[in-house]
Design an enzyme around this catalytic site. Structure first.
Site, PDB file in Angstrom:
ATOM      1  N   TYR A 171       0.831  -1.207   0.000  1.00  0.00           N
ATOM      2  CA  TYR A 171       0.000   0.000   0.000  1.00  0.00           C
ATOM      3  C   TYR A 171       0.865   1.257   0.000  1.00  0.00           C
ATOM      4  O   TYR A 171       0.621   2.206  -0.744  1.00  0.00           O
ATOM      5  CB  TYR A 171      -0.917  -0.034   1.223  1.00  0.00           C
ATOM      6  CG  TYR A 171      -1.839   1.138   1.379  1.00  0.00           C
ATOM      7  CD1 TYR A 171      -2.956   1.291   0.571  1.00  0.00           C
ATOM      8  CD2 TYR A 171      -1.614   2.098   2.377  1.00  0.00           C
ATOM      9  CE1 TYR A 171      -3.823   2.359   0.729  1.00  0.00           C
ATOM     10  CE2 TYR A 171      -2.469   3.163   2.547  1.00  0.00           C
ATOM     11  CZ  TYR A 171      -3.576   3.298   1.725  1.00  0.00           C
ATOM     12  OH  TYR A 171      -4.416   4.366   1.885  1.00  0.00           O
ATOM     13  N   LYS A 175       0.933   4.101  -2.924  1.00  0.00           N
ATOM     14  CA  LYS A 175       0.565   5.487  -2.639  1.00  0.00           C
ATOM     15  C   LYS A 175       1.739   6.436  -2.891  1.00  0.00           C
ATOM     16  O   LYS A 175       1.534   7.600  -3.274  1.00  0.00           O
ATOM     17  CB  LYS A 175       0.073   5.604  -1.201  1.00  0.00           C
ATOM     18  CG  LYS A 175      -1.276   4.932  -0.959  1.00  0.00           C
ATOM     19  CD  LYS A 175      -2.355   5.478  -1.882  1.00  0.00           C
ATOM     20  CE  LYS A 175      -3.738   5.001  -1.486  1.00  0.00           C
ATOM     21  NZ  LYS A 175      -4.778   5.503  -2.427  1.00  0.00           N
TER      22      LYS A 175
END
Length: 309
Positions: A171, A175
Site C-alpha cells: 500500500y 501510494k
C-alpha cells in the site's frame, strides 16, 4: 444546486462507500454532474451482486442533482476508457477526475505474497493511471481543437506513501507511486488546461477500521475528526473553478487539519568533480547526513536498532 463546481462534470472512482461516496455527494452539492463509479467488492476483493453506486446516485438525484452509476474496474484499461466515454456521452464533457478507488492487503513485508502485492499495486497505481490516461487524451484533443479545458484531477495518496507505514509495504509503495504520478502529470498536462493534485486523507473507512480499531471509533459527542466527509470539501475546492493556480501539490487532511506536504527536495550536496572511492564517499555521505533533515518516523515504527559493531 449551485456552488463552486456548477456546470462541471466529474468522475469519482470507488464512490459507493467511504471517502468516494462523500466526494460524490459534496461535488453534487457544489453543482457538479457526477459519474459514480464503484466495482462493488468486499474487502477481500470479491465482487458483490449489488452496487452501492446506485444508492449514491439516488441520493444525488433526490436533492435535485444529476448523476449516473458506473461499475467499471478502474484498473482495467478498456473499462476505464469506457467510463470516461460514459461521462462525455451522458453529460457532454468531462471536467473533473477524482481517483479514489482502492483496497488494502495489510501484511508485514516478509509475509506478503506475490498475489497480494500485485493486487494492491494494480488497483491503486494502475487504477489511477488508466482513468487518467483516457481523460488526458480527451483533454488533449479538446485543447488541440481550440477548446482548452479548465480541468482538474484529484488523486488519492496517503501518509503511508509519504512517510511509510509498518505492515503496509504494498500500500505504501502504491501510494508513493501515486504522489510521483501526480507530480509528473501536473507538468505534462498543464499545457492542456489540466491541474493535477493529490490528497492524503485520514478518515474512517472500511479500509482503516481494521487497522486503527478503537482509535477510529465515533465519539459520543463533539467533532468526529475521522468522518470521511471532513475530506470532501477540500476535494470540491480543488475540483472547482477557483483553484486554477494550484497544481502538483499533495495535501494531507485529517479532521479539521490541512497540511501541505513537502516531498523530496535536493538537500546538502558535495561534488568531488571526479569519481569517488568507497572510503572518501562514505566520509562525504556521513558529513552530508549530519547536515541534512532527518526523515519523519514511519507510521507504527519502533526505533531502528543500532547496527552490530
Amino acid at each position: 444546486m449551485t456552488g463552486i463546481c456548477e456546470g462541471r462534470v466529474a468522475i469519482v472512482t470507488g464512490a459507493g462507500r467511504g471517502l468516494g461516496r462523500e466526494h460524490a455527494l459534496e461535488l453534487a452539492r457544489q453543482g457538479a454532474k457526477v459519474v459514480v463509479n464503484d466495482l462493488s467488492t468486499t474487502l477481500d476483493g470479491v465482487v458483490e451482486a449489488s452496487s452501492p453506486a446506485h444508492e449514491v446516485v439516488e441520493l444525488i438525484r433526490a436533492v435535485g442533482g444529476d448523476a449516473v452509476a458506473n461499475g467499471a474496474d478502474v484498473a482495467d484499461f478498456e473499462q476505464a476508457g469506457a467510463m470516461v466515454r460514459q461521462a462525455i456521452d451522458t453529460f457532454g464533457r468531462l471536467d473533473i477526475l477524482v481517483n479514489n478507488a482502492g483496497f488494502v492487503r495489510d501484511r508485514m513485508l516478509v509475509n506478503t505474497s506475490e498475489e497480494e502485492w500485485d493486487s494492491v499495486i494494480r488497483v491503486h497505481l494502475k487504477g489511477h493511471f488508466a482513468p487518467l490516461r483516457h481523460a488526458s487524451e480527451y483533454w488533449r484533443n479538446e485543447a488541440k481543437a481550440g477548446r482548452t479545458p479548465d480541468a482538474r484531477v484529484i488523486n488519492t495518496s496517503s501518509g503511508a506513501g509519504l512517510q511509510g507505514s509498518v505492515g503496509q509495504a504494498s500500500y505504501s509503495a502504491a501510494k508513493a507511486g501515486i504522489a510521483g504520478l501526480t507530480l509528473v502529470a501536473a507538468h505534462e498536462l498543464a499545457r492542456y488546461g489540466v491541474r493535477v493534485n493529490a490528497i492524503a486523507p485520514a478518515a474512517r473507512t472500511r479500509m482503516t477500521e481494521g487497522a486503527f480499531g478503537e482509535a477510529m471509533a465515533v465519539p459520543e459527542d463533539g467533532f468526529d475528526a475521522m468522518h470521511p466527509a471532513n475530506v470532501s470539501p477540500i476535494v470540491a475546492w480543488l475540483a472547482g473553478n477557483t483553484s486554477g493556480e494550484v497544481t502538483g501539490r499533495v495535501i494531507e487532511i485529517e479532521g479539521g487539519k490541512i497540511c501541505i506536504e513537502e516531498g523530496w527536495n535536493h538537500g546538502p550536496a558535495n561534488d568531488a568533480g571526479e569519481r569517488w572511492d568507497a572510503v572518501s564517499a562514505g566520509l562525504a555521505i556521513e558529513e552530508l547526513l549530519a547536515r541534512s533533515v532527518a526523515p519523519e518516523p514511519v507510521y507504527g515504527a519502533a526505533p531502528i536498532p543500532a547496527a552490530a559493531s
